[in-house]
Enzyme design. Structure first.
Site, PDB file in Angstrom:
ATOM      1  N   PRO A  24       8.638  14.118  25.774  1.00 25.91           N
ATOM      2  CA  PRO A  24       8.012  14.450  24.485  1.00 25.91           C
ATOM      3  C   PRO A  24       8.692  13.748  23.307  1.00 25.91           C
ATOM      4  CG  PRO A  24       8.225  16.423  25.826  1.00 25.91           C
ATOM      5  CD  PRO A  24       8.958  15.332  26.554  1.00 25.91           C
ATOM      6  N   CYS A  25       7.855  13.303  22.362  1.00 18.93           N
ATOM      7  CA  CYS A  25       8.368  12.572  21.197  1.00 18.93           C
ATOM      8  C   CYS A  25       8.453  13.456  19.959  1.00 18.93           C
ATOM      9  CB  CYS A  25       7.479  11.365  20.905  1.00 18.93           C
ATOM     10  SG  CYS A  25       5.800  11.805  20.394  1.00 18.93           S
ATOM     11  N   ASN A  26       8.239  14.773  20.110  1.00 17.61           N
ATOM     12  CA  ASN A  26       8.161  15.678  18.951  1.00 17.61           C
ATOM     13  C   ASN A  26       9.307  15.506  17.981  1.00 17.61           C
ATOM     14  OD1 ASN A  26       6.896  16.669  21.407  1.00 17.61           O
ATOM     15  ND2 ASN A  26       6.262  18.447  20.245  1.00 17.61           N
ATOM     16  N   LEU A  33      11.279  12.883  17.672  1.00 18.50           N
ATOM     17  CA  LEU A  33      11.595  11.481  17.431  1.00 18.50           C
ATOM     18  C   LEU A  33      10.649  10.830  16.436  1.00 18.50           C
ATOM     19  CD1 LEU A  33      12.218  10.246  21.110  1.00 18.50           C
ATOM     20  CD2 LEU A  33      13.846  11.289  19.531  1.00 18.50           C
TER      21      LEU A  33
END
Length: 577
Positions: free
Chosen positions: A538-540, A542
């Protein structure tokens, strides 16, 4: 970092002040000070809005930040133009021929065209400041990229500049190692793994060399390569279709060069400072390949990839997808105004514009006609770029439909449609998905290597972008272990598996924490091991659009990267024995 530490220390002093009359009050101060706002403004915002209204507090803080930036900008303009009266020009200095236009959401200095649009720069600055970027770097990014640039473009520019400074500082690092916090995993009794912070103290020298903090390492060719890729505006990676390969020497460690198994990791390119360096330090010091999907479809999507795949003899999926908006969406051509010069869309995200946005644009065009004043055009174009709005009729713009998302991302028509999947869930799932054509270009080197089918461990599978890419490449999916938390996404992948008459086995796992060493040993015995491990955690925490919890790999969601590393490392040890 020093500023934040100083803020935390000052918070501890403030906690004993009579102003902090409750634990929640103190926690709120700690929260917003940690986000980069000044302690004085935080206390003022809490006093004005009350402790229960966190959204109102944040809105007030952003407004105060914008006001501070406006003062700073005015000061800089005064320095640039020191002539008498330069700082006291009247607010209503707009030309009489420019009719005042109400296009702002806030009422400020009515009658001034300059105020209506000059605030755009200040608003952008306030967003960058709230994301903890220094004022000097934010101003430099806006000056270089332009005030109309998207936040993700500005953060890309700032991160590239920071990486260059970081590389210069690495040249003077002391040779002595110091204890540094690293993210490691402790095995619980139930054979799952939990994350925790600890000082660098590893008994196993092999893990010590692989897991030490990237800031302790000597500068390497990889560091320079990462900086070059990160700062490259083109983001063409190790080569794109119809372009000569850049001269890139990939000296992979022997441990991973043989491809037993191959692995492929993806995440957003514009991550916070030092994140990609840290990811690389865990994934065997392999340099990232930064690629913008605008070379593969009509929408931008800047991503970083770390993998041990060959980089020669890649091939593109056929048929080649359209690369411009009007090729991809031909019905928009009739209504597209000459002053909208967009040829490609920005990154497809998980949300779309509200109806009020498109309604406001319609009313402006009805009032000012097909060729509105320049400032109205700028406002409309800003909204269109931000929300990826396209022209669908006279004076009408609209967000993309989910099926248009599917087409632009390389998924089959109706891939996410039906089966109880709402439009909101479709946008969210597609916004987080792979761009299939880009990923397939990288995976195309596997064609012919697995004539009897490939065994895939798909981590954070989403809606099956990796599986769709392999299928479109003609690679037989023999066994796929799909690890995905969201039930809706699992349903979408399962439905595609059945509709495409896959003959292999699809094994569904809900949580990456369930992929333990014992489970991997079991799959090694029953399936014969894995040929490819693919996924993007998950890129939440970043992404540049996250204003609240953009805390890198230590964030609640993005820390799942360490599970990806844990699983890759475990499988490599198992399969190379």
């Amino acid at each position: 970092m020093d500023e934040r530490e100083g803020s935390v220390k000052s918070f501890s002093d403030q906690e004993s002040n009579p102003t902090c009359r409750s634990t929640k009050h103190a926690k709120l101060i700690h929260l917003f000070v940690g986000m980069g706002f000044s302690r004085e403004n935080v206390i003022k915002a809490i006093d004005d809005n009350g402790e229960e209204n966190e959204e109102d507090i944040l809105e007030t803080l952003l407004t105060l930040a914008a006001l501070n930036v406006s003062n700073s900008t005015l000061y800089l303009q005064t320095l640039e133009d020191p002539s008498p009266g330069a700082s006291s020009r009247p607010c209503s200095s707009a030309k009489e021929s420019d009719k005042p236009i109400d296009i702002s959401h806030n009422d400020s200095c009515p009658g001034s065209e300059e105020n209506m649009f000059a605030s755009e720069r200040d608003e952008t600055l306030s967003v960058l400041l709230s994301m903890e970027y220094p004022l000097k770097e934010a101003l430099a990014a806006i000056e270089k990229c332009g005030p109309e640039a998207e936040i993700c473009e500005l953060t890309d520019f700032i991160c590239a500049a920071q990486l260059e400074k970081e590389f210069e500082s690495l040249q003077e690092l002391p040779k002595k190692k110091h204890g540094a916090p690293v993210h490691t995993h402790t095995k619980r009794r139930d054979n799952c793994y939990s994350h925790k912070q600890k000082r660098l103290k590893l008994d196993n020298e092999k893990f010590e060399s692989e897991m030490c903090s990237s800031s302790e390492r000597k500068p390497s060719a990889i560091d320079m390569e990462m900086i070059q890729m990160q700062s490259s505006a083109s983001k063409t990676g190790f080569g794109i279709p119809n372009q000569l390969y850049p001269r890139v020497a990939r000296n992979l460690p022997l441990k991973v060069a043989a491809g037993q198994p191959y692995f492929y990791y993806e995440n957003v390119a514009g991550a916070p400072k030092g994140v990609w360096r840290r990811i690389s330090s865990f994934l065997f010091e392999i340099e990232p390949e930064f690629v913008d999907s605008k070379f593969f479809c009509a929408a931008a999507r800047k991503r970083g990839y770390i993998h041990n795949l060959p980089i020669q003899n890649r091939s593109q999926l056929l048929p080649i997808p359209p690369l411009t908006i009007q090729e991809a969406l031909p019905t928009t051509k009739r209504w597209w105004p000459s002053w909208d010069a967009r040829t490609q869309l920005n990154c497809l995200v998980t949300s779309i514009a509200a109806a009020t946005v498109t309604e406001k644009i319609r009313k402006l065009l009805e009032e000012y006609g097909p060729k509105p004043p320049l400032n109205v055009q700028e406002y409309i174009l800003k909204e269109c770029r931000h929300w990826n709005l396209v022209w669908v009729g006279k004076n009408k713009v609209a967000p993309l439909e989910p099926d248009e998302y599917e087409m632009l991302l390389g998924f089959p028509k109706d891939h996410t449609r039906g089966g109880g999947i709402s439009r909101t869930v479709r946008y969210k799932a597609l916004g987080n998905a792979f761009q299939v054509d880009t990923v397939a270009y990288h995976l195309s080197v596997l064609k012919g290597r697995f004539p009897n089918g490939i065994n895939v461990l798909s981590l954070f599978s989403g809606i099956g972008g990796a599986e769709v890419a392999l299928h479109r490449l003609g690679i037989i999916l023999k066994n796929v272990v799909s690890v995905e938390l969201a039930e809706e996404n699992r349903n979408i992948l399962r439905s595609w598996w059945e509709q495409t008459n896959q003959r292999g086995n699809l094994i569904e796992v809900e949580d990456v924490q369930q992929v333990t060493s014992d489970k991997l040993e079991e799959w090694k015995t029953s399936l014969g091991g894995f040929d490819l491990i693919i996924g993007g955690s998950p890129c939440n925490n970043l992404t540049g659009s996250n204003r609240v919890s953009r805390n890198g790999l230590e964030g609640e969601h993005s820390s799942l990267f360490y599970d990806y590393y844990r699983i890759v490392e475990t499988i490599m040890v198992m399969q190379q024995q």
